[in-house]
Motif scaffolding. Structure first.
Motif, short mmCIF file in Angstrom:
data_model
loop_
_atom_site.label_atom_id
_atom_site.label_comp_id
_atom_site.label_asym_id
_atom_site.label_seq_id
_atom_site.Cartn_x
_atom_site.Cartn_y
_atom_site.Cartn_z
N ILE A 104 0.88 -1.19 -0.05
CA ILE A 104 -0.11 -0.08 0.06
C ILE A 104 0.79 1.31 -0.01
O ILE A 104 0.63 2.03 -0.92
N GLN A 105 1.76 1.36 0.85
CA GLN A 105 2.75 2.35 0.73
C GLN A 105 3.45 2.74 -0.64
O GLN A 105 3.44 3.95 -1.02
N ARG A 106 3.59 1.47 -1.19
CA ARG A 106 4.43 1.63 -2.46
C ARG A 106 3.64 2.35 -3.49
O ARG A 106 3.92 3.18 -4.43
N LEU A 108 0.79 4.04 -2.51
CA LEU A 108 0.59 5.38 -2.33
C LEU A 108 1.65 6.30 -2.76
O LEU A 108 1.38 7.43 -3.44
#
Lengths: 147, 147
Positions: A104-106, A108
């Motif tokens: 998810i961070q990637r 985002l």
DNA sequence: AATACTTGTAAAAAATAAAATTACATGATA
DNA sequence: TATCATGTAATTTTATTTTTTACAAGTATT
């Protein structure tokens, strides 16, 4: 407040120089306007010099622009003082063992980069010249113009 | 200050809920994924609840969305956790007696508001659904989908 | 040359916003 | 009733920025 304000202060410094080219432009004088101390003004001016926006000579207070003010954009100044620091940050300290978190961070980050790009295009449209022009319009005091 | 990461953490939390609807969705479990503590997760969930994005009942770990994930945008979440805080800040602590400082900051604020608007339009185009779709695509694991 | 300025820069200290932690009241469930 | 959970306020810790200090080095005037 401790929000990053180098961009706003750098624009202030550049505007001050552009508006008062004949005045004393020492870091001490500019610092009074920015409401800070001379060393901080010199730090920002060093960033602007490094970015190829400003010329200055050590020992002599005579900062000048390397190019016309309509070629100095807000984006140039942002890059000069913030470098690659983005407006929105992902969390790099998530649990590395969590598949959701890592991915998810990637994802985002990709989205943030698009937002950054749009913001930077917006910044690219704003020039120092425009800002100082608006200043002169709103102060109705064109007497100090030198161009 | 530290970089603000509530937006990234809030998106993480929402994605975690969306991806694992049948799992234990207690603040403690989510906190392990976000690599933080349960109280901070609850603080962010309180923001999301206040903004009308999330439903939750006190005493019972069962968070649900108030609307479909394709109607939850990055902008909604940004507003939920950051409120009116802008991405770029003017310096409000300039010398009030300096005509240049006062007016330049005022003009800068107008420019920043335009940049903010562009960034927010960009954020409005990104939905939670898109992000979780990309997650499922890249992990090649559709088995947990529930829709 | 002496002096009194200046810029350039590094390093340390202070300020402050954000995250982390704590504590506890309150609600749900078995 | 016991054991979870959430909700939330208050405090502490941490990280980043600004501020400050200090000094080397350049410039200009006398």
């Amino acid at each position: 407040m401790k929000y990053p304000m180098k961009l706003s202060n750098a624009m202030h410094i550049l505007a001050f120089i552009y508006i008062n080219p004949k005045n004393d432009l020492s870091s001490a004088t500019i610092a009074v306007s920015v409401h800070t101390n001379p060393a901080y003004v010199r730090q920002i001016m060093a960033d602007l010099k490094m970015a190829g926006i400003l010329n200055n000579t050590q020992g002599h207070a005579n900062p000048t622009f390397t190019r016309p003010a309509d070629k100095i954009t807000l984006l140039d100044v942002y890059r000069a003082v913030e470098g690659d620091k983005p407006l929105i940050h992902i969390d790099t300290n998530i649990n590395p063992d969590c598949n959701v978190g890592v991915n998810i961070q990637r994802i985002l980050q990709e989205k943030y980069q698009m937002i950054q790009k749009d913001a930077e295009e917006s910044m690219h449209k704003v020039t120092l010249e425009q800002i100082v022009d608006e200043f002169h319009k709103c102060t109705k005091d064109q007497s100090m113009r030198w161009d």
